[in-house]
Motif scaffolding. Structure first.
Motif: not given
Length: 409
Positions: A268-269, A278-279, A335-338, A380-381
Protein backbone atom coordinates in the motif's frame (compact mmCIF):
# COMPACT_ATOMS: atom_id res chain seq x y z
CA UNK A 1 13.38 3.73 24.97
CA UNK A 2 16.39 4.95 26.92
CA UNK A 3 17.80 8.47 26.79
CA UNK A 4 21.14 7.08 25.60
CA UNK A 5 19.57 5.34 22.58
CA UNK A 6 17.52 8.42 21.70
CA UNK A 7 20.55 10.68 21.90
CA UNK A 8 22.53 8.43 19.54
CA UNK A 9 19.62 8.56 17.09
CA UNK A 10 19.41 12.35 17.37
CA UNK A 11 23.16 12.67 16.82
CA UNK A 12 22.90 10.43 13.76
CA UNK A 13 20.28 12.73 12.22
CA UNK A 14 22.34 15.85 12.95
CA UNK A 15 25.93 14.75 12.34
CA UNK A 16 25.46 12.16 9.56
CA UNK A 17 22.00 12.81 8.11
CA UNK A 18 22.15 16.57 7.68
CA UNK A 19 25.85 16.84 8.55
CA UNK A 20 25.36 20.17 10.32
CA UNK A 21 28.35 22.47 9.96
CA UNK A 22 29.64 25.05 12.40
CA UNK A 23 27.83 28.38 12.08
CA UNK A 24 24.92 26.92 10.11
CA UNK A 25 21.22 27.61 10.59
CA UNK A 26 19.22 24.45 11.33
CA UNK A 27 15.47 24.13 10.71
CA UNK A 28 13.65 21.24 12.41
CA UNK A 29 10.11 20.11 11.52
CA UNK A 30 8.56 18.01 14.27
CA UNK A 31 5.10 17.26 15.65
CA UNK A 32 4.24 18.71 19.06
CA UNK A 33 3.74 15.18 20.39
CA UNK A 34 7.38 14.45 19.65
CA UNK A 35 8.71 17.51 21.46
CA UNK A 36 11.03 15.46 23.67
CA UNK A 37 12.94 14.04 20.71
CA UNK A 38 12.73 17.31 18.78
CA UNK A 39 14.44 19.16 21.62
CA UNK A 40 17.06 16.46 21.79
CA UNK A 41 17.82 17.01 18.09
CA UNK A 42 17.92 20.75 18.78
CA UNK A 43 20.54 20.27 21.47
CA UNK A 44 22.62 17.99 19.25
CA UNK A 45 22.50 20.64 16.50
CA UNK A 46 23.80 23.30 18.87
CA UNK A 47 26.47 20.88 20.07
CA UNK A 48 27.51 20.46 16.42
CA UNK A 49 28.03 24.21 16.16
CA UNK A 50 24.72 25.43 14.69
CA UNK A 51 24.42 29.22 14.76
CA UNK A 52 20.70 28.96 15.46
CA UNK A 53 18.08 26.24 15.57
CA UNK A 54 14.57 27.10 14.42
CA UNK A 55 11.84 24.56 15.26
CA UNK A 56 8.64 24.44 13.19
CA UNK A 57 6.12 22.75 15.45
CA UNK A 58 3.47 20.71 13.66
CA UNK A 59 0.22 19.20 14.94
CA UNK A 60 -1.40 16.34 13.04
CA UNK A 61 -4.65 16.73 14.95
CA UNK A 62 -4.98 20.33 13.80
CA UNK A 63 -4.17 19.32 10.22
CA UNK A 64 -7.07 16.87 10.26
CA UNK A 65 -9.48 19.36 11.80
CA UNK A 66 -8.52 21.94 9.18
CA UNK A 67 -9.50 19.59 6.38
CA UNK A 68 -12.76 18.78 8.15
CA UNK A 69 -13.83 22.23 9.33
CA UNK A 70 -12.00 25.10 7.62
CA UNK A 71 -13.68 27.24 4.98
CA UNK A 72 -13.35 25.71 1.52
CA UNK A 73 -11.65 28.81 0.11
CA UNK A 74 -8.46 28.33 2.17
CA UNK A 75 -7.45 25.21 0.25
CA UNK A 76 -6.75 27.13 -2.95
CA UNK A 77 -4.10 29.37 -1.43
CA UNK A 78 -0.79 29.03 0.38
CA UNK A 79 0.45 31.63 2.89
CA UNK A 80 2.93 34.08 1.38
CA UNK A 81 4.62 34.45 4.76
CA UNK A 82 5.47 30.75 4.68
CA UNK A 83 7.01 31.16 1.23
CA UNK A 84 9.03 34.11 2.52
CA UNK A 85 10.18 32.06 5.48
CA UNK A 86 11.43 29.34 3.15
CA UNK A 87 13.19 31.99 1.06
CA UNK A 88 14.90 33.41 4.12
CA UNK A 89 16.01 29.97 5.34
CA UNK A 90 17.17 28.92 1.88
CA UNK A 91 19.19 32.08 1.31
CA UNK A 92 20.78 31.52 4.73
CA UNK A 93 21.95 28.05 3.61
CA UNK A 94 19.90 26.24 6.23
CA UNK A 95 19.99 22.48 6.72
CA UNK A 96 16.51 21.00 7.09
CA UNK A 97 15.83 18.12 9.49
CA UNK A 98 12.41 16.47 9.48
CA UNK A 99 11.11 14.10 12.16
CA UNK A 100 8.06 12.23 10.92
CA UNK A 101 5.59 10.18 12.97
CA UNK A 102 2.26 10.60 11.22
CA UNK A 103 -0.71 8.26 11.48
CA UNK A 104 -0.87 6.53 8.05
CA UNK A 105 -4.63 7.09 7.97
CA UNK A 106 -4.59 10.60 9.42
CA UNK A 107 -6.82 12.12 6.76
CA UNK A 108 -9.14 9.18 6.18
CA UNK A 109 -12.69 10.45 5.77
CA UNK A 110 -11.67 13.97 4.77
CA UNK A 111 -12.65 15.52 1.44
CA UNK A 112 -10.22 14.31 -1.29
CA UNK A 113 -10.92 17.45 -3.33
CA UNK A 114 -9.75 19.64 -0.45
CA UNK A 115 -6.62 17.54 -0.06
CA UNK A 116 -5.81 17.76 -3.76
CA UNK A 117 -6.35 21.53 -3.94
CA UNK A 118 -4.26 22.15 -0.83
CA UNK A 119 -1.42 19.92 -2.05
CA UNK A 120 -1.39 21.65 -5.43
CA UNK A 121 -1.39 25.16 -3.94
CA UNK A 122 1.45 24.25 -1.58
CA UNK A 123 3.50 22.56 -4.32
CA UNK A 124 3.16 25.53 -6.67
CA UNK A 125 4.10 28.06 -3.99
CA UNK A 126 7.10 26.11 -2.70
CA UNK A 127 8.47 24.82 -6.02
CA UNK A 128 11.60 27.05 -5.89
CA UNK A 129 12.39 25.65 -2.44
CA UNK A 130 11.76 22.08 -3.61
CA UNK A 131 14.13 22.58 -6.54
CA UNK A 132 16.93 23.63 -4.19
CA UNK A 133 16.26 20.56 -2.06
CA UNK A 134 16.45 18.20 -5.03
CA UNK A 135 19.31 19.71 -7.03
CA UNK A 136 21.88 19.44 -4.25
CA UNK A 137 21.96 23.08 -3.19
CA UNK A 138 20.49 22.49 0.27
CA UNK A 139 21.15 19.78 2.82
CA UNK A 140 18.30 17.86 4.40
CA UNK A 141 17.55 14.63 6.20
CA UNK A 142 14.45 12.78 7.37
CA UNK A 143 14.02 10.28 10.17
CA UNK A 144 11.01 8.72 11.89
CA UNK A 145 9.77 8.24 15.43
CA UNK A 146 6.69 6.21 16.43
CA UNK A 147 3.25 7.51 17.30
CA UNK A 148 0.50 5.48 19.02
CA UNK A 149 -1.70 5.58 15.90
CA UNK A 150 1.15 4.48 13.64
CA UNK A 151 2.16 1.70 16.07
CA UNK A 152 -1.45 0.46 16.20
CA UNK A 153 -1.58 0.31 12.39
CA UNK A 154 1.65 -1.68 12.14
CA UNK A 155 1.06 -3.91 15.20
CA UNK A 156 -2.73 -4.09 15.66
CA UNK A 157 -2.60 -7.04 18.08
CA UNK A 158 -0.31 -5.36 20.62
CA UNK A 159 -1.17 -2.98 23.43
CA UNK A 160 -0.27 0.68 22.88
CA UNK A 161 2.79 0.38 25.11
CA UNK A 162 3.94 -2.85 23.45
CA UNK A 163 3.32 -1.44 19.98
CA UNK A 164 5.27 1.74 20.65
CA UNK A 165 8.22 -0.21 22.05
CA UNK A 166 8.18 -2.66 19.12
CA UNK A 167 7.98 0.17 16.59
CA UNK A 168 10.82 2.05 18.28
CA UNK A 169 12.98 -1.08 18.09
CA UNK A 170 12.06 -1.63 14.43
CA UNK A 171 12.76 1.98 13.48
CA UNK A 172 16.18 2.03 15.13
CA UNK A 173 17.12 -1.33 13.62
CA UNK A 174 15.94 -0.29 10.16
CA UNK A 175 17.77 3.03 10.42
CA UNK A 176 20.95 1.27 11.59
CA UNK A 177 20.79 3.35 14.74
CA UNK A 178 20.75 0.54 17.30
CA UNK A 179 24.49 -0.14 17.50
CA UNK A 180 27.21 1.25 19.72
CA UNK A 181 28.29 3.85 17.14
CA UNK A 182 25.54 4.54 14.55
CA UNK A 183 27.56 7.24 12.77
CA UNK A 184 30.44 4.82 12.17
CA UNK A 185 27.95 2.15 11.10
CA UNK A 186 26.53 4.53 8.49
CA UNK A 187 29.96 5.34 7.11
CA UNK A 188 30.52 1.60 6.66
CA UNK A 189 27.04 1.20 5.17
CA UNK A 190 27.85 3.85 2.57
CA UNK A 191 30.69 1.68 1.26
CA UNK A 192 28.28 -1.18 0.57
CA UNK A 193 26.77 0.85 -2.29
CA UNK A 194 30.03 1.46 -4.15
CA UNK A 195 30.14 -1.81 -6.13
CA UNK A 196 26.51 -1.52 -7.28
CA UNK A 197 26.79 2.12 -8.32
CA UNK A 198 30.09 1.63 -10.14
CA UNK A 199 28.81 -1.42 -12.04
CA UNK A 200 25.58 0.22 -13.17
CA UNK A 201 27.16 3.53 -14.11
CA UNK A 202 29.78 1.73 -16.20
CA UNK A 203 27.11 -0.32 -18.02
CA UNK A 204 25.03 2.75 -19.04
CA UNK A 205 22.05 0.62 -20.03
CA UNK A 206 19.65 2.39 -22.39
CA UNK A 207 16.62 0.66 -20.84
CA UNK A 208 15.49 -1.72 -18.10
CA UNK A 209 12.82 -4.41 -18.21
CA UNK A 210 11.16 -5.09 -14.86
CA UNK A 211 9.05 -8.22 -14.22
CA UNK A 212 7.42 -9.74 -11.11
CA UNK A 213 5.06 -12.59 -10.36
CA UNK A 214 2.42 -10.06 -9.30
CA UNK A 215 2.09 -8.95 -12.92
CA UNK A 216 4.57 -6.14 -13.37
CA UNK A 217 5.99 -6.12 -16.90
CA UNK A 218 7.43 -2.69 -17.61
CA UNK A 219 10.21 -1.48 -19.87
CA UNK A 220 11.75 1.86 -18.88
CA UNK A 221 14.16 3.89 -20.98
CA UNK A 222 16.97 5.67 -19.13
CA UNK A 223 18.26 9.13 -19.98
CA UNK A 224 21.62 9.39 -21.72
CA UNK A 225 24.51 9.93 -19.29
CA UNK A 226 22.35 8.88 -16.37
CA UNK A 227 23.95 8.34 -12.97
CA UNK A 228 23.02 5.71 -10.43
CA UNK A 229 23.26 7.01 -6.87
CA UNK A 230 23.03 5.26 -3.52
CA UNK A 231 24.15 5.47 0.08
CA UNK A 232 23.79 9.21 0.47
CA UNK A 233 25.60 11.84 -1.54
CA UNK A 234 27.19 15.26 -1.61
CA UNK A 235 25.63 18.68 -1.94
CA UNK A 236 27.04 21.24 -4.38
CA UNK A 237 29.36 22.54 -1.68
CA UNK A 238 30.91 19.09 -1.28
CA UNK A 239 29.39 18.17 2.08
CA UNK A 240 28.32 14.52 2.47
CA UNK A 241 24.79 13.82 3.68
CA UNK A 242 22.29 11.00 4.14
CA UNK A 243 18.92 12.52 3.14
CA UNK A 244 16.94 9.47 4.27
CA UNK A 245 17.46 7.50 7.46
CA UNK A 246 17.17 4.63 6.52
CA UNK A 247 18.40 4.14 2.94
CA UNK A 248 19.00 0.86 1.10
CA UNK A 249 18.27 1.90 -2.51
CA UNK A 250 20.28 2.63 -5.63
CA UNK A 251 18.34 4.79 -8.06
CA UNK A 252 18.56 6.64 -11.34
CA UNK A 253 16.60 8.77 -13.85
CA UNK A 254 14.12 7.29 -16.33
CA UNK A 255 13.47 9.01 -19.64
CA UNK A 256 10.12 10.74 -19.19
CA UNK A 257 9.00 9.58 -22.66
CA UNK A 258 10.11 5.95 -22.49
CA UNK A 259 8.03 3.75 -20.21
CA UNK A 260 5.80 1.04 -21.66
CA UNK A 261 3.85 -1.69 -19.91
CA UNK A 262 2.25 -2.28 -16.54
CA UNK A 263 3.42 -2.04 -12.95
CA UNK A 264 1.60 -3.70 -10.03
CA UNK A 265 2.34 -2.30 -6.58
CA UNK A 266 3.52 -4.75 -3.95
CA UNK A 267 2.63 -2.59 -0.93
CA UNK A 268 0.00 0.00 0.00
CA UNK A 269 1.02 3.63 -0.50
CA UNK A 270 0.58 6.09 2.36
CA UNK A 271 -0.12 9.34 0.50
CA UNK A 272 -1.54 12.59 1.77
CA UNK A 273 -2.96 11.00 4.93
CA UNK A 274 -4.59 8.02 3.19
CA UNK A 275 -3.62 4.45 2.36
CA UNK A 276 -3.97 3.58 -1.31
CA UNK A 277 -4.08 -0.19 -1.84
CA UNK A 278 -3.55 -2.56 -4.78
CA UNK A 279 -2.27 0.05 -7.21
CA UNK A 280 -1.95 -0.88 -10.89
CA UNK A 281 -0.57 1.65 -13.39
CA UNK A 282 -0.14 1.29 -17.15
CA UNK A 283 2.22 3.39 -19.29
CA UNK A 284 2.60 4.09 -22.98
CA UNK A 285 5.45 6.20 -24.35
CA UNK A 286 6.26 7.38 -20.85
CA UNK A 287 2.79 8.55 -19.87
CA UNK A 288 0.23 6.96 -17.54
CA UNK A 289 -2.67 5.73 -19.65
CA UNK A 290 -4.65 3.79 -17.05
CA UNK A 291 -4.62 3.26 -13.30
CA UNK A 292 -6.65 1.63 -10.55
CA UNK A 293 -6.65 0.91 -6.82
CA UNK A 294 -8.89 -1.24 -4.63
CA UNK A 295 -8.96 1.39 -1.89
CA UNK A 296 -8.72 5.20 -2.03
CA UNK A 297 -8.53 5.26 -5.82
CA UNK A 298 -9.65 8.89 -5.64
CA UNK A 299 -6.40 9.75 -3.84
CA UNK A 300 -4.44 7.98 -6.58
CA UNK A 301 -6.39 9.94 -9.18
CA UNK A 302 -5.67 13.24 -7.43
CA UNK A 303 -1.97 12.41 -7.29
CA UNK A 304 -1.67 11.49 -10.96
CA UNK A 305 -3.86 14.36 -12.12
CA UNK A 306 -1.78 16.92 -10.19
CA UNK A 307 -0.05 18.01 -13.40
CA UNK A 308 1.38 16.58 -16.62
CA UNK A 309 4.63 15.60 -14.94
CA UNK A 310 2.74 13.50 -12.38
CA UNK A 311 1.73 11.23 -15.28
CA UNK A 312 5.38 10.33 -15.87
CA UNK A 313 8.26 8.71 -14.01
CA UNK A 314 11.01 10.60 -12.21
CA UNK A 315 12.88 7.74 -10.52
CA UNK A 316 13.52 4.01 -10.70
CA UNK A 317 15.10 2.50 -7.57
CA UNK A 318 16.31 -1.01 -6.78
CA UNK A 319 16.45 -2.56 -3.31
CA UNK A 320 17.65 -6.10 -2.62
CA UNK A 321 15.13 -8.40 -0.97
CA UNK A 322 17.87 -9.25 1.54
CA UNK A 323 17.96 -5.67 2.86
CA UNK A 324 17.53 -5.55 6.66
CA UNK A 325 14.19 -3.76 6.42
CA UNK A 326 12.80 -6.26 3.94
CA UNK A 327 13.95 -9.14 6.14
CA UNK A 328 12.05 -7.72 9.10
CA UNK A 329 8.85 -8.72 7.30
CA UNK A 330 7.07 -5.62 8.61
CA UNK A 331 4.77 -3.47 6.51
CA UNK A 332 5.46 -0.02 7.97
CA UNK A 333 2.75 1.88 6.07
CA UNK A 334 5.36 4.61 5.80
CA UNK A 335 7.22 5.31 2.56
CA UNK A 336 10.47 6.24 4.35
CA UNK A 337 10.75 2.62 5.50
CA UNK A 338 8.74 0.66 2.94
CA UNK A 339 10.71 2.12 0.00
CA UNK A 340 13.83 0.68 1.60
CA UNK A 341 12.31 -2.78 1.77
CA UNK A 342 11.28 -2.88 -1.88
CA UNK A 343 12.23 -1.70 -5.35
CA UNK A 344 10.13 1.29 -6.28
CA UNK A 345 9.26 3.89 -8.88
CA UNK A 346 8.43 7.55 -8.39
CA UNK A 347 5.86 9.52 -10.29
CA UNK A 348 6.80 13.17 -10.78
CA UNK A 349 9.94 15.24 -10.49
CA UNK A 350 13.35 13.71 -11.21
CA UNK A 351 16.49 14.30 -9.15
CA UNK A 352 19.01 16.36 -11.16
CA UNK A 353 21.87 14.43 -9.54
CA UNK A 354 20.81 11.37 -11.57
CA UNK A 355 22.26 12.80 -14.80
CA UNK A 356 25.76 14.10 -15.51
CA UNK A 357 25.84 17.85 -14.91
CA UNK A 358 22.23 17.84 -13.77
CA UNK A 359 22.87 20.11 -10.80
CA UNK A 360 23.75 22.94 -13.17
CA UNK A 361 20.91 22.34 -15.64
CA UNK A 362 17.88 24.59 -15.93
CA UNK A 363 14.48 22.90 -15.69
CA UNK A 364 14.12 23.33 -19.45
CA UNK A 365 17.50 21.71 -20.16
CA UNK A 366 16.74 18.82 -17.82
CA UNK A 367 13.41 18.22 -19.54
CA UNK A 368 15.05 18.34 -22.97
CA UNK A 369 17.48 15.65 -21.79
CA UNK A 370 14.54 13.40 -20.84
CA UNK A 371 14.24 14.30 -17.16
CA UNK A 372 10.81 14.89 -15.67
CA UNK A 373 9.46 17.97 -13.91
CA UNK A 374 6.38 18.07 -11.70
CA UNK A 375 4.89 19.51 -8.55
CA UNK A 376 5.18 16.08 -6.92
CA UNK A 377 7.66 13.27 -6.35
CA UNK A 378 5.86 10.21 -4.92
CA UNK A 379 7.46 6.78 -4.51
CA UNK A 380 5.39 3.60 -4.74
CA UNK A 381 6.68 0.08 -4.20
CA UNK A 382 6.57 -2.77 -6.72
CA UNK A 383 9.53 -4.95 -5.68
CA UNK A 384 9.02 -8.61 -4.73
CA UNK A 385 11.16 -11.61 -3.85
CA UNK A 386 10.92 -12.71 -7.50
CA UNK A 387 11.71 -9.33 -9.13
CA UNK A 388 13.83 -9.65 -12.26
CA UNK A 389 15.58 -6.72 -13.96
CA UNK A 390 17.16 -6.96 -17.38
CA UNK A 391 19.50 -4.22 -18.55
CA UNK A 392 19.45 -3.53 -22.30
CA UNK A 393 22.36 -1.70 -23.94
CA UNK A 394 22.42 0.49 -27.04
CA UNK A 395 23.06 -2.54 -29.26
CA UNK A 396 20.10 -4.47 -27.86
CA UNK A 397 22.22 -6.83 -25.77
CA UNK A 398 20.49 -8.00 -22.60
CA UNK A 399 22.05 -8.53 -19.17
CA UNK A 400 20.18 -9.96 -16.18
CA UNK A 401 21.74 -8.07 -13.26
CA UNK A 402 18.94 -8.41 -10.70
CA UNK A 403 17.14 -11.75 -10.25
CA UNK A 404 14.94 -13.33 -7.60
CA UNK A 405 14.98 -10.06 -5.71
CA UNK A 406 18.77 -9.74 -5.56
CA UNK A 407 21.66 -8.12 -7.40
CA UNK A 408 23.55 -10.86 -9.30
CA UNK A 409 26.88 -9.30 -10.24
Amino acid sequence: MTEAKLKKYAELLVRAGGNVQKGQLVVINVDVNDARFGRMVRDCAYDAGASEVFIIWEDDSSVRERYLRADSSVFDTFPEWTVERFRHFDESGAVYLRITSSDPGLLAGTDPDRRMRAAKAASIATKPHAKLMMDGTLRWSVCAVPSPAWAKTVFPDLTEEQGMERLWESILKGARADGEDPIADWKAHKQSFVKKVEYLNKKQFTSLRLTTGLGTDLTIGLVKNHRWVGGGGKTKDGVETFPNLPTEEVFTMPDRNKANGKVVASMPLAYNGNLIEDIIIEFKDGRVTNYSASKNEESLKNMIEMDEGAHRLGEVALVANSSPISQMGILFYNTLFDENASAHLALGRAYPKNIEGGGEMTTEALTAAGGNDSLIHVDFMFGTADLRVIGIDENGNETVFFDKGEFVF
